[in-house]
Motif scaffolding. Structure first.
Motif, PDB file in Angstrom:
ATOM      1  N   CYS A 225       0.827  -1.201   0.000  1.00  0.00           N
ATOM      2  CA  CYS A 225       0.000   0.000   0.000  1.00  0.00           C
ATOM      3  C   CYS A 225       0.866   1.258   0.000  1.00  0.00           C
ATOM      4  O   CYS A 225       1.861   1.353   0.726  1.00  0.00           O
ATOM      5  N   LEU A 226       0.477   2.215  -0.844  1.00  0.00           N
ATOM      6  CA  LEU A 226       1.176   3.491  -0.978  1.00  0.00           C
ATOM      7  C   LEU A 226       0.297   4.601  -0.407  1.00  0.00           C
ATOM      8  O   LEU A 226      -0.884   4.704  -0.745  1.00  0.00           O
ATOM      9  N   ASP A 227       0.869   5.433   0.478  1.00  0.00           N
ATOM     10  CA  ASP A 227       0.132   6.520   1.110  1.00  0.00           C
ATOM     11  C   ASP A 227      -0.144   7.660   0.131  1.00  0.00           C
ATOM     12  O   ASP A 227       0.457   7.756  -0.936  1.00  0.00           O
ATOM     13  N   ASP A 228      -1.026   8.568   0.546  1.00  0.00           N
ATOM     14  CA  ASP A 228      -1.399   9.711  -0.290  1.00  0.00           C
ATOM     15  C   ASP A 228      -0.189  10.531  -0.740  1.00  0.00           C
ATOM     16  O   ASP A 228      -0.107  10.967  -1.886  1.00  0.00           O
ATOM     17  N   ASP A 229       0.754  10.770   0.190  1.00  0.00           N
ATOM     18  CA  ASP A 229       1.842  11.698  -0.098  1.00  0.00           C
ATOM     19  C   ASP A 229       3.022  11.040  -0.806  1.00  0.00           C
ATOM     20  O   ASP A 229       4.028  11.687  -1.096  1.00  0.00           O
ATOM     21  N   LEU A 230       2.926   9.771  -1.117  1.00  0.00           N
ATOM     22  CA  LEU A 230       4.034   9.062  -1.743  1.00  0.00           C
ATOM     23  C   LEU A 230       4.003   9.257  -3.259  1.00  0.00           C
ATOM     24  O   LEU A 230       2.960   9.102  -3.902  1.00  0.00           O
ATOM     25  N   ARG A 231       5.160   9.601  -3.838  1.00  0.00           N
ATOM     26  CA  ARG A 231       5.271   9.739  -5.295  1.00  0.00           C
ATOM     27  C   ARG A 231       6.077   8.598  -5.901  1.00  0.00           C
ATOM     28  O   ARG A 231       5.674   7.999  -6.890  1.00  0.00           O
ATOM     29  N   ASP A 232       7.249   8.314  -5.314  1.00  0.00           N
ATOM     30  CA  ASP A 232       8.203   7.432  -5.961  1.00  0.00           C
ATOM     31  C   ASP A 232       8.922   6.619  -4.897  1.00  0.00           C
ATOM     32  O   ASP A 232       9.462   7.189  -3.942  1.00  0.00           O
TER      33      ASP A 232
ATOM     34  N   ARG B 252       0.915  -9.161 -15.153  1.00  0.00           N
ATOM     35  CA  ARG B 252      -0.295  -8.335 -15.062  1.00  0.00           C
ATOM     36  C   ARG B 252      -0.174  -7.549 -13.764  1.00  0.00           C
ATOM     37  O   ARG B 252      -0.184  -8.120 -12.670  1.00  0.00           O
ATOM     38  N   ASN B 253      -0.043  -6.253 -13.900  1.00  0.00           N
ATOM     39  CA  ASN B 253       0.271  -5.402 -12.746  1.00  0.00           C
ATOM     40  C   ASN B 253      -0.948  -4.684 -12.208  1.00  0.00           C
ATOM     41  O   ASN B 253      -1.851  -4.311 -12.957  1.00  0.00           O
ATOM     42  N   GLY B 254      -0.919  -4.436 -10.905  1.00  0.00           N
ATOM     43  CA  GLY B 254      -1.875  -3.546 -10.299  1.00  0.00           C
ATOM     44  C   GLY B 254      -1.460  -2.105 -10.525  1.00  0.00           C
ATOM     45  O   GLY B 254      -0.482  -1.827 -11.227  1.00  0.00           O
ATOM     46  N   PRO B 255      -2.172  -1.142  -9.930  1.00  0.00           N
ATOM     47  CA  PRO B 255      -1.862   0.271 -10.140  1.00  0.00           C
ATOM     48  C   PRO B 255      -0.524   0.677  -9.546  1.00  0.00           C
ATOM     49  O   PRO B 255      -0.028   0.054  -8.608  1.00  0.00           O
TER      50      PRO B 255
ATOM     51  N   GLY C 204      -1.083  13.206  -3.422  1.00  0.00           N
ATOM     52  CA  GLY C 204      -2.209  14.101  -3.165  1.00  0.00           C
ATOM     53  C   GLY C 204      -3.320  13.401  -2.421  1.00  0.00           C
ATOM     54  O   GLY C 204      -3.361  12.156  -2.348  1.00  0.00           O
ATOM     55  N   PRO C 205      -4.245  14.152  -1.857  1.00  0.00           N
ATOM     56  CA  PRO C 205      -5.357  13.563  -1.109  1.00  0.00           C
ATOM     57  C   PRO C 205      -6.158  12.595  -1.972  1.00  0.00           C
ATOM     58  O   PRO C 205      -6.481  12.885  -3.130  1.00  0.00           O
ATOM     59  N   GLY C 206      -6.420  11.429  -1.411  1.00  0.00           N
ATOM     60  CA  GLY C 206      -7.232  10.443  -2.111  1.00  0.00           C
ATOM     61  C   GLY C 206      -6.489   9.590  -3.107  1.00  0.00           C
ATOM     62  O   GLY C 206      -7.104   8.788  -3.818  1.00  0.00           O
ATOM     63  N   THR C 207      -5.148   9.725  -3.181  1.00  0.00           N
ATOM     64  CA  THR C 207      -4.388   8.951  -4.167  1.00  0.00           C
ATOM     65  C   THR C 207      -3.795   7.670  -3.580  1.00  0.00           C
ATOM     66  O   THR C 207      -3.126   6.926  -4.302  1.00  0.00           O
ATOM     67  N   ALA C 208      -3.995   7.414  -2.304  1.00  0.00           N
ATOM     68  CA  ALA C 208      -3.478   6.187  -1.690  1.00  0.00           C
ATOM     69  C   ALA C 208      -4.038   4.974  -2.421  1.00  0.00           C
ATOM     70  O   ALA C 208      -5.199   4.959  -2.845  1.00  0.00           O
ATOM     71  N   VAL C 209      -3.199   3.958  -2.576  1.00  0.00           N
ATOM     72  CA  VAL C 209      -3.621   2.781  -3.324  1.00  0.00           C
ATOM     73  C   VAL C 209      -2.855   1.566  -2.822  1.00  0.00           C
ATOM     74  O   VAL C 209      -1.712   1.667  -2.375  1.00  0.00           O
ATOM     75  N   CYS C 210      -3.512   0.421  -2.859  1.00  0.00           N
ATOM     76  CA  CYS C 210      -2.862  -0.853  -2.562  1.00  0.00           C
ATOM     77  C   CYS C 210      -2.753  -1.649  -3.852  1.00  0.00           C
ATOM     78  O   CYS C 210      -3.679  -1.645  -4.675  1.00  0.00           O
ATOM     79  N   THR C 211      -1.629  -2.335  -4.041  1.00  0.00           N
ATOM     80  CA  THR C 211      -1.372  -2.950  -5.338  1.00  0.00           C
ATOM     81  C   THR C 211      -0.670  -4.285  -5.190  1.00  0.00           C
ATOM     82  O   THR C 211      -0.123  -4.606  -4.140  1.00  0.00           O
ATOM     83  N   ASN C 212      -0.679  -5.045  -6.275  1.00  0.00           N
ATOM     84  CA  ASN C 212      -0.024  -6.349  -6.321  1.00  0.00           C
ATOM     85  C   ASN C 212       0.387  -6.606  -7.762  1.00  0.00           C
ATOM     86  O   ASN C 212       0.113  -5.796  -8.654  1.00  0.00           O
ATOM     87  N   ILE C 213       1.053  -7.698  -7.988  1.00  0.00           N
ATOM     88  CA  ILE C 213       1.391  -8.116  -9.345  1.00  0.00           C
ATOM     89  C   ILE C 213       0.971  -9.561  -9.535  1.00  0.00           C
ATOM     90  O   ILE C 213       0.703 -10.286  -8.565  1.00  0.00           O
ATOM     91  N   GLN C 214       0.917  -9.988 -10.773  1.00  0.00           N
ATOM     92  CA  GLN C 214       0.795 -11.399 -11.114  1.00  0.00           C
ATOM     93  C   GLN C 214       1.822 -11.696 -12.198  1.00  0.00           C
ATOM     94  O   GLN C 214       1.814 -11.062 -13.253  1.00  0.00           O
ATOM     95  N   ALA C 215       2.714 -12.629 -11.913  1.00  0.00           N
ATOM     96  CA  ALA C 215       3.666 -13.103 -12.915  1.00  0.00           C
ATOM     97  C   ALA C 215       3.183 -14.462 -13.382  1.00  0.00           C
ATOM     98  O   ALA C 215       3.223 -15.441 -12.635  1.00  0.00           O
TER      99      ALA C 215
END
Length: 469
Positions: A205-212, A238-241, A288-299
């Motif tokens: 999971c990536l927080d709102d304020d995280l860019r890179d 197949r990648n998540g966001p 930015g506010p509301g940009t937090a996202v959780c992600t995964n991959i599939q190989a």
């Protein structure tokens, strides 16, 4: 609603189509001339009676104009769809290929899908934006995976769009390619249903304020998932966001990269479980506010079938231009750096893949043979960060021992580079997207043949096939 009006004499054309508002204005203008208007109606009635219903005439004229416009134009089913199947459909399908995070935003497989985007298609091929490919024109025909439209194919697509995008006869449509059938039957996996799918043990999971951010994440391969060593046929992600690129022993992925496929006779071994595979992940998103996202991959991994002979085990080198030596001055519009690689034994080159970040400008691979002969193997004059291709030789060049490969990269750190995050700073090597990298991945095979057969239980040592300095 439109009003059809015939006028005899005056400056109007013989047939004029007016909106209701224009018709109302005309009625106001003619109230002061009731006799003239009555005569006009009478004359129109006489002519109309002789010529037949006006609506039918209008329809016939419009149909004739439309038919004239498209009679000589290519049709979707006859000429356009074969081009789409051959050059566009791997990405532009309902289950579009994940090209290192780039997924085509729409399908072009049906007439309705393509017709609505006919002008967009014409513009993209006319300007050379599609299909994406960055090798110099001198290399046409050199690489097996080149994405190039022939001039006559470009002309066909443009003529179809300009000719009204006619459908043509569905009966002449080409058969559906096998890769589309496989993708439809395997939940969108373009190479077919994987034998093994590897995912992170849990979402990241990536927080709102995280860019890179770069982070190493494990994925567990259990003994049940992979009870024995296997030979790899293909690796598709197949990648998540927010996934930018991946480095892993399973296989890497960068923006714009296609699935890795090992041709007949070629492969790489995957060791059995239980074990963890580490994925060096680069995540990037807008903060930015509301940009937090959780992600995964599939190989998704497909293995070679028992009985297939593995004649060649591939090796290679990352061709790093020493990171500590890389310093791109602020404002420099064509900063370059090089390194050399000497082949210690005879090999056949399989592929190259240059890798830079947003300031990447161009790449060049040159070879000098022991007899002094010099040759350019790959020139990428306009490097595209979002389309980082692997250039696979159609006929692998034979490189004798003692040959020297020179690899050169260029960067544009000036304000003229629209992708440049900040042209006022000196740039060093680094993992973040706003820093730079300097790799030139190379794959080759030794001339001596291997003697492995899928299913016989024999495998090479983990480092076999890697040579050079």
């Amino acid at each position: 609603m439109k009003l059809a009006l015939l006028r005899f004499g005056g400056a109007w054309p013989a047939h004029q189509t007016l909106t209701p508002q224009e018709g109302a204005e005309m009625r106001v203008a003619t109230r002061s001339r009731p006799l003239d208007f009555a005569l006009l109606i009478l004359l129109a009635f006489v002519v109309q009676t002789a010529a037949g219903p006006l609506s039918a005439q209008v329809t016939q004229v419009a149909s004739a104009d439309r038919a004239a416009a498209v009679s000589d134009a290519p049709t979707f089913y006859g000429e356009v769809l074969p081009i789409i199947h051959e050059n566009c459909a791997t990405c532009h399908q309902d289950s579009g290929m994940n090209m290192g995070g780039n997924v085509a935003p729409f399908s072009l497989l049906t007439y309705d899908d393509a017709r609505r985007r006919a002008r967009m298609i014409a513009s993209a091929v006319r300007e050379g934006r599609m299909p994406p490919w960055s090798a110099a024109d001198m290399h046409k025909g050199t690489f097996s995976n080149e994405r190039i439209l022939e001039d006559h194919e470009k002309a066909t697509l443009i003529a179809w769009a300009e000719g009204g995008a006619p459908a043509g006869d569905p009966a002449v449509a080409p058969p559906v390619p096998g890769f589309l059938i496989a993708a439809a039957a395997s939940n969108g996996w373009t190479r077919g249903e994987p034998d093994l799918i590897i995912e992170f043990n849990e979402e990241y999971c990536l927080d709102d304020d995280l860019r890179d951010i770069y982070v190493d994440l494990p994925a567990t391969i259990t003994a049940d998932m992979l009870p024995e060593n296997r030979w790899i046929k293909s690796v598709e992600y197949r990648n998540g966001p927010a996934v930018h690129h991946i480095i892993s022993a399973v296989g890497g992925l960068v923006p714009g990269a296609a699935p890795r496929v090992y041709d007949d006779g070629y492969s790489r071994m995957m060791r059995a479980g239980p074990r963890d595979v580490m994925f060096n992940m680069h995540f990037n998103k807008e903060p930015g506010p509301g940009t937090a996202v959780c992600t995964n991959i599939q190989a998704g991994i497909i293995f070679k079938e028992p009985g297939e002979e593995i004649r060649h085990v591939t090796g290679g080198d990352n061709l790093f231009i020493t990171p500590s030596d890389l310093l791109i001055p602020a404002g420099a519009n064509s900063h370059s750096a090089s390194r050399e690689y000497v082949f210690e034994e005879d090999v056949e080159l399989l592929s190259f893949m240059p890798h830079m970040h947003l300031r990447g400008k161009a790449a060049l691979y040159e070879i000098t043979y022991p007899d002094g002969k010099h040759e350019t193997l790959l020139h990428v004059p306009n490097y595209a960060f979002n389309w980082q291709h692997t250039y696979k030789f159609a006929e692998p060049p034979k490189i004798p021992a003692g040959s020297t490969l020179r690899f050169t990269l260029w960067w544009d750190n000036s304000e003229n580079n629209p992708n440049n995050p900040d042209p006022t700073v000196d740039v060093k090597w680094g993992r973040p997207t706003d820093a730079e990298m300097s790799q030139g991945y190379m794959s080759f095979r030794k001339m001596e043949k291997s003697a492995f057969v899928v299913g016989d239980g024999n495998f090479p040592t983990p480092r076999e096939g890697r040579r050079g300095r």
